[in-house]
Scaffold this active site. Structure first.
Site, PDB file in Angstrom:
ATOM      1  N   ASN A 146      29.407  -4.320 -33.281  1.00  0.00           N
ATOM      2  CA  ASN A 146      28.509  -3.273 -33.787  1.00  0.00           C
ATOM      3  C   ASN A 146      27.872  -3.597 -35.145  1.00  0.00           C
ATOM      4  O   ASN A 146      27.463  -2.707 -35.872  1.00  0.00           O
ATOM      5  CB  ASN A 146      29.218  -1.918 -33.790  1.00  0.00           C
ATOM      6  CG  ASN A 146      30.498  -1.926 -34.602  1.00  0.00           C
ATOM      7  OD1 ASN A 146      30.791  -2.906 -35.278  1.00  0.00           O
ATOM      8  ND2 ASN A 146      31.242  -0.840 -34.562  1.00  0.00           N
ATOM      9  N   TYR A 206      41.781  -4.386 -41.595  1.00  0.00           N
ATOM     10  CA  TYR A 206      41.864  -3.454 -40.463  1.00  0.00           C
ATOM     11  C   TYR A 206      43.306  -3.031 -40.162  1.00  0.00           C
ATOM     12  O   TYR A 206      43.620  -2.713 -39.024  1.00  0.00           O
ATOM     13  CB  TYR A 206      41.232  -4.094 -39.233  1.00  0.00           C
ATOM     14  CG  TYR A 206      39.711  -4.055 -39.241  1.00  0.00           C
ATOM     15  CD1 TYR A 206      39.021  -2.847 -39.300  1.00  0.00           C
ATOM     16  CD2 TYR A 206      38.964  -5.230 -39.162  1.00  0.00           C
ATOM     17  CE1 TYR A 206      37.636  -2.800 -39.296  1.00  0.00           C
ATOM     18  CE2 TYR A 206      37.567  -5.200 -39.149  1.00  0.00           C
ATOM     19  CZ  TYR A 206      36.919  -3.975 -39.216  1.00  0.00           C
ATOM     20  OH  TYR A 206      35.545  -3.941 -39.196  1.00  0.00           O
TER      21      TYR A 206
HETATM   22  N1  LIG Z   1      36.701  -3.930 -28.569  1.00  0.00           N
HETATM   23  C1  LIG Z   1      36.830  -2.726 -29.161  1.00  0.00           C
HETATM   24  N2  LIG Z   1      36.560  -2.648 -30.471  1.00  0.00           N
HETATM   25  C2  LIG Z   1      36.699  -1.443 -31.045  1.00  0.00           C
HETATM   26  C3  LIG Z   1      37.118  -0.284 -30.355  1.00  0.00           C
HETATM   27  N3  LIG Z   1      37.152   0.754 -31.234  1.00  0.00           N
HETATM   28  C4  LIG Z   1      36.773   0.252 -32.413  1.00  0.00           C
HETATM   29  N4  LIG Z   1      36.499  -1.074 -32.311  1.00  0.00           N
HETATM   30  C5  LIG Z   1      36.062  -1.972 -33.361  1.00  0.00           C
HETATM   31  O1  LIG Z   1      36.902  -1.788 -34.476  1.00  0.00           O
HETATM   32  C6  LIG Z   1      36.114  -1.477 -35.626  1.00  0.00           C
HETATM   33  C7  LIG Z   1      36.897  -0.541 -36.505  1.00  0.00           C
HETATM   34  O2  LIG Z   1      37.080   0.686 -35.833  1.00  0.00           O
HETATM   35  P1  LIG Z   1      36.856   2.065 -36.586  1.00  0.00           P
HETATM   36  O3  LIG Z   1      37.409   1.968 -37.963  1.00  0.00           O
HETATM   37  O4  LIG Z   1      37.376   3.123 -35.696  1.00  0.00           O
HETATM   38  O5  LIG Z   1      35.262   2.198 -36.607  1.00  0.00           O
HETATM   39  P2  LIG Z   1      34.214   2.084 -37.800  1.00  0.00           P
HETATM   40  O6  LIG Z   1      34.878   2.613 -39.042  1.00  0.00           O
HETATM   41  O7  LIG Z   1      33.045   2.925 -37.366  1.00  0.00           O
HETATM   42  O8  LIG Z   1      33.819   0.630 -37.906  1.00  0.00           O
HETATM   43  C8  LIG Z   1      34.821  -0.888 -35.054  1.00  0.00           C
HETATM   44  O9  LIG Z   1      33.730  -1.058 -35.909  1.00  0.00           O
HETATM   45  C9  LIG Z   1      34.656  -1.657 -33.772  1.00  0.00           C
HETATM   46  O10 LIG Z   1      33.947  -2.876 -33.993  1.00  0.00           O
HETATM   47  C10 LIG Z   1      37.397  -0.404 -28.978  1.00  0.00           C
HETATM   48  O11 LIG Z   1      37.777   0.555 -28.284  1.00  0.00           O
HETATM   49  N5  LIG Z   1      37.240  -1.656 -28.417  1.00  0.00           N
END
Ligand SMILES: Nc1nc2c(ncn2[C@@H]2O[C@H](COP(=O)(O)OP(=O)(O)O)[C@@H](O)[C@H]2O)c(=O)[nH]1
Ligand SMILES: [Mg+2]
Length: 140
Positions: free
Chosen positions: A114, A51
């Protein structure tokens, strides 16, 4: 009709809740082929590397803590447009916005929990697959 590979993770809450079979079955039924599959406990260094694009975000610590909080399942699925199709099968990042019928739309409510991860591009998929799997752990 590009054949792609993508990384799918069942996050700790998905494993804890017994959703490994459900998630895996959805990809198999859609027509994807499993090329790698393992149960593991991610080390903090692995989660941080995975990440890294989110390192500066306020939720980064929480994200790494969550991904490393218990066993996860990592799989590599292969098929037509695997990156895009897997993402659409997972639904929106925030489960509140995820359509019913998607994995997040059927099994989650909280953005931080999620249930699944899917690579967001072919380049991300290549990078992420290499983080979780050695070449000998993947079928040709
Ligand atoms: N607690 C929290 N977790 C977040 C938030 N935005 C993203 N995440 C977590 O970080 C992961 C990675 O973010 P992203 O790459 O933007 O989303 P993804 O690619 O759809 O999984 C997401 O699957 C969420 O579990 C937030 O605003 N708050
Ligand atoms: Mg992402």
């Amino acid at each position: 009709m590009a054949i792609e590979r993508t990384l799918v993770l069942v996050k700790p809450n998905g494993v804890e809740r017994g959703l490994v079979g459900e998630v895996t079955a959805r990809f198999e039924r859609r027509g994807f082929v499993l090329k790698g599959l393992k149960l593991l406990r991610a080390a903090p260094e692995l989660a941080e590397e995975h990440y890294e694009e989110h390192r500066e975000k306020a939720f980064f610590g929480e994200l790494v803590a969550f991904l490393t909080s218990g066993p996860i399942v990592a799989m590599v699925v292969e098929g037509v447009s695997a990156v895009q199709v897997a993402r659409s099968m997972m639904g929106a990042t925030d489960p509140v916005s995820a359509a019913p019928g998607t994995i997040r739309g059927d099994y989650a409510l909280e953005i931080g929990e999620n249930v699944v991860h899917g690579s967001d591009s072919v380049a991300s998929a290549e990078r992420e697959i290499a983080l979780y799997f050695s070449a000998s752990e993947l079928l040709p």
